[in-house]
Structures are given as C-alpha cells and as structure tokens.
Design a protein around this motif. Structure first.
Motif, PDB file in Angstrom:
ATOM      1  N   GLY A 144     -12.638  31.999  13.157  1.00 44.48           N
ATOM      2  CA  GLY A 144     -13.811  31.498  13.861  1.00 44.48           C
ATOM      3  C   GLY A 144     -15.023  31.240  13.000  1.00 44.48           C
ATOM      4  O   GLY A 144     -16.122  31.009  13.525  1.00 44.48           O
ATOM      5  N   VAL A 145     -14.860  31.267  11.682  1.00 42.76           N
ATOM      6  CA  VAL A 145     -15.983  31.044  10.774  1.00 42.76           C
ATOM      7  C   VAL A 145     -15.644  29.920   9.798  1.00 42.76           C
ATOM      8  O   VAL A 145     -14.558  29.897   9.211  1.00 42.76           O
ATOM      9  N   ALA A 146     -16.601  28.995   9.593  1.00 41.97           N
ATOM     10  CA  ALA A 146     -16.430  27.898   8.644  1.00 41.97           C
ATOM     11  C   ALA A 146     -17.231  28.201   7.384  1.00 41.97           C
ATOM     12  O   ALA A 146     -18.417  28.554   7.464  1.00 41.97           O
ATOM     13  N   LYS A 147     -16.574  28.073   6.222  1.00 43.08           N
ATOM     14  CA  LYS A 147     -17.243  28.340   4.949  1.00 43.08           C
ATOM     15  C   LYS A 147     -16.970  27.214   3.967  1.00 43.08           C
ATOM     16  O   LYS A 147     -15.856  26.699   3.903  1.00 43.08           O
ATOM     17  N   GLU A 148     -18.014  26.861   3.203  1.00 41.41           N
ATOM     18  CA  GLU A 148     -17.854  25.886   2.140  1.00 41.41           C
ATOM     19  C   GLU A 148     -16.931  26.480   1.075  1.00 41.41           C
ATOM     20  O   GLU A 148     -17.087  27.619   0.668  1.00 41.41           O
ATOM     21  N   ARG A 149     -15.926  25.696   0.695  1.00 42.64           N
ATOM     22  CA  ARG A 149     -14.854  26.234  -0.141  1.00 42.64           C
ATOM     23  C   ARG A 149     -15.336  26.791  -1.480  1.00 42.64           C
ATOM     24  O   ARG A 149     -14.912  27.877  -1.910  1.00 42.64           O
ATOM     25  N   LEU A 150     -16.234  26.107  -2.165  1.00 45.17           N
ATOM     26  CA  LEU A 150     -16.639  26.520  -3.501  1.00 45.17           C
ATOM     27  C   LEU A 150     -17.745  27.581  -3.489  1.00 45.17           C
ATOM     28  O   LEU A 150     -17.678  28.567  -4.216  1.00 45.17           O
ATOM     29  N   SER A 151     -18.747  27.385  -2.638  1.00 43.28           N
ATOM     30  CA  SER A 151     -19.886  28.307  -2.618  1.00 43.28           C
ATOM     31  C   SER A 151     -19.697  29.480  -1.675  1.00 43.28           C
ATOM     32  O   SER A 151     -20.442  30.456  -1.735  1.00 43.28           O
ATOM     33  N   ASN A 152     -18.724  29.371  -0.760  1.00 45.71           N
ATOM     34  CA  ASN A 152     -18.471  30.398   0.253  1.00 45.71           C
ATOM     35  C   ASN A 152     -19.618  30.502   1.258  1.00 45.71           C
ATOM     36  O   ASN A 152     -19.735  31.481   1.997  1.00 45.71           O
ATOM     37  N   GLU A 153     -20.461  29.492   1.284  1.00 47.23           N
ATOM     38  CA  GLU A 153     -21.589  29.468   2.216  1.00 47.23           C
ATOM     39  C   GLU A 153     -21.089  29.208   3.632  1.00 47.23           C
ATOM     40  O   GLU A 153     -20.255  28.335   3.867  1.00 47.23           O
ATOM     41  N   ILE A 154     -21.608  29.979   4.594  1.00 47.43           N
ATOM     42  CA  ILE A 154     -21.228  29.801   6.000  1.00 47.43           C
ATOM     43  C   ILE A 154     -21.866  28.526   6.543  1.00 47.43           C
ATOM     44  O   ILE A 154     -23.055  28.272   6.331  1.00 47.43           O
ATOM     45  N   ILE A 155     -21.060  27.744   7.227  1.00 53.48           N
ATOM     46  CA  ILE A 155     -21.521  26.479   7.799  1.00 53.48           C
ATOM     47  C   ILE A 155     -21.524  26.595   9.320  1.00 53.48           C
ATOM     48  O   ILE A 155     -20.561  27.086   9.919  1.00 53.48           O
ATOM     49  N   GLU A 156     -22.598  26.158   9.935  1.00 54.59           N
ATOM     50  CA  GLU A 156     -22.697  26.208  11.399  1.00 54.59           C
ATOM     51  C   GLU A 156     -21.676  25.239  12.004  1.00 54.59           C
ATOM     52  O   GLU A 156     -21.729  24.034  11.755  1.00 54.59           O
ATOM     53  N   PHE A 157     -20.764  25.799  12.764  1.00 54.15           N
ATOM     54  CA  PHE A 157     -19.679  24.980  13.326  1.00 54.15           C
ATOM     55  C   PHE A 157     -19.065  25.698  14.520  1.00 54.15           C
ATOM     56  O   PHE A 157     -18.795  26.899  14.462  1.00 54.15           O
ATOM     57  N   ILE A 158     -18.854  24.953  15.599  1.00 55.34           N
ATOM     58  CA  ILE A 158     -18.200  25.497  16.782  1.00 55.34           C
ATOM     59  C   ILE A 158     -16.967  24.652  17.079  1.00 55.34           C
ATOM     60  O   ILE A 158     -17.072  23.434  17.277  1.00 55.34           O
TER      61      ILE A 158
END
Length: 282
Positions: free
Chosen positions: A122-136
C-alpha cells in the motif's frame, strides 16, 4: 430466445461501428498536448483517461463479439469485468476531479509499470531515492457513483465468479452426462445483455456528452439514437430477468431479482447528455 440474441448482436455491431469511428475521429490526447505547450498538466488529462478507457473497451468489445460467436460466454465475462472497472474509473475521475487524481489514475501507474516507482504494502516509493510518493490505488468498490452503487456489489461478485477459478461455475463445463466439456454454451442471452449494459454506460459517459466532437451532425444523431435504442432494449430485458426463478432456492431467486431490478433502475440515470425521458412510465 434466438430472436433476442440476434437483436443483441445487431446492437453490438452498431456499437462497434460507431465506437470505432469515434475512436479514430475524436479521441485525442488533449491533456498531453496541453501539457507539452504549457509545461503543466491540467484537467484535460481527464479526456485522455476517458478516451483511453473507451478505446480499450471498444477493442475488448471486438474480442467479445468473436468469443460470443464461438459460444465462450465465461471468457466474455472475464473481459466484461475489466470493461466495467474501466467505466467506473472513467466516470469517477470525471465527476470527482481534482489534480491529485491525475497522479493516481495516470502518472504514477505509468511509473510503477516502468519500475521507476515500487508499490508494495500500500505504499509507493521512488525506486532510487526510496522517497514515498503520494498515491492511492483504488479498489473498484471505491469508484462507484450514483445509481451504480445499488447493484455494484452483486454484479461485480457475479462477474468475479468467472474471472476467478471459482468452482461455483462448474456447471458451465459439465455436459448432460456429467462429463467435462469445452463446448457447452450457457447464458447466451444474459451474457449479451450484460455486455450491452456495460458498454452502453461507457458509450453514454464518453461519447454522448454535450460539447463532444463528432465527424458530422448525422453521426452525432446516430450515436444518441443508438444509446436510446439500446437502453430501452436493455431495460426491457432486465425487466424480464428481474423475474428470475431458478430451481435452486428462493434466496438465490431473491438475490438475482434485486440485482437485475437495480441494474434496470440505474438506466434511468443520466451519465452523459442523453435525456432519459423515454424511460418515463416504463
């Protein structure tokens, strides 16, 4: 029965003719074009998404027509569930638009598919930075609106029986002698009516909308007439199915009767610009 099946097939052919023409003439990536000019995405991406849903559904309808002619009703239902999900999403993004929905429906799914974003638990993360991206990522049940709410649960569950490896549909693969078979054809009329029901809603929601582009005035009139003709036909068939009577048990009869009744009543709702006064008193 054969007469009604022929009538259904004629409607499907009319829809394929008008739907294919609309895709080739009117469906254009307005959102992508505007974003290229302005540098910023805007609400025109709603059209991009709806045209994508409509094009995908029309292509699926071509496959469905071939499956129907081969008698593969169960496989039609698999495609139909996906088409129904597309309709729900198309209507939802149009009626509940805000800029955040563009990420949820358009941009982030592309990044996930390209493995630039990873979606887990249930969590989206940018592959390289591991930053959480707002996504539903919305379940289809969260997309239902208006009168679609009244029948969604029952119809969706019914279609899922065919999309999943569900033993409840064993009878579709057993002949009169109790042996397995790949040639049994079941529910030929009902499946066609369900296909018309779903595609009519998509067509109404995307094509027969005030301000939409058409090849010419005649094409526009024919599209509106097609939705009215098909809606009235489906309405009458669902009225018949709402008297569902099986030899299984009364609880099943009641369940199916209610599903068809709510589906029938939902046809009176305007999900485009087609006025439903022709259903008044029916």
């Amino acid at each position: 029965m054969n007469r009604l099946i022929v009538a259904c097939d004629k409607f499907l052919n009319r829809y394929l003719l008008r739907g294919t023409d609309f895709v080739e003439y009117a469906c254009f990536q307005y959102g992508k074009y505007n974003a290229f000019i302005s540098g910023e995405p805007d609400a025109h991406f709603i059209s991009d998404f709806q045209y994508f849903v409509f094009t995908k559904s029309t292509k699926s309808l071509k496959a469905i027509r071939m499956l129907l002619h081969q008698g593969y009703m169960e496989d039609v239902m698999i495609l139909l569930r996906t088409m129904f999900e597309g309709y729900l999403a198309s209507r939802y993004i149009d009626e509940n638009y805000d800029a955040k929905l563009l990420n949820d429906f358009i941009f982030v799914p592309q990044l996930i598919a390209h493995r630039k974003v990873i979606y887990q638990d249930g969590v989206a993360k940018e592959r390289l930075s591991n930053e959480i991206i707002e996504f539903i990522q919305r379940d289809p049940s969260k997309l239902k609106l208006g009168k679609d709410k009244s029948y969604f649960t029952d119809l969706y569950a019914y279609m899922c029986n065919y999309a999943h490896c569900n033993f409840s549909i064993l009878a579709c693969y057993i002949n009169e002698h109790g042996a397995f078979t790949c040639s049994k054809e079941t529910n030929a009329l009902l499946v066609r009516v369900l296909v018309l029901f779903v595609y009519t809603k998509i067509f109404e929601n995307v094509v027969t909308v005030e301000g939409e582009d058409f090849l010419d005035e005649r094409s526009e009139k024919e599209c509106y007439k097609l939705v009215k003709d098909a809606t009235l036909f489906i309405y009458k068939r669902l009225e018949y199915f709402s008297k569902y009577d099986s030899n299984v048990n009364e609880e099943l009869n009641k369940h199916m009767k209610n599903m068809f009744k709510y589906m029938k009543n939902s046809l009176k709702e305007e999900v485009g610009s087609v006025k439903k006064d022709f259903l008044t008193g029916t």
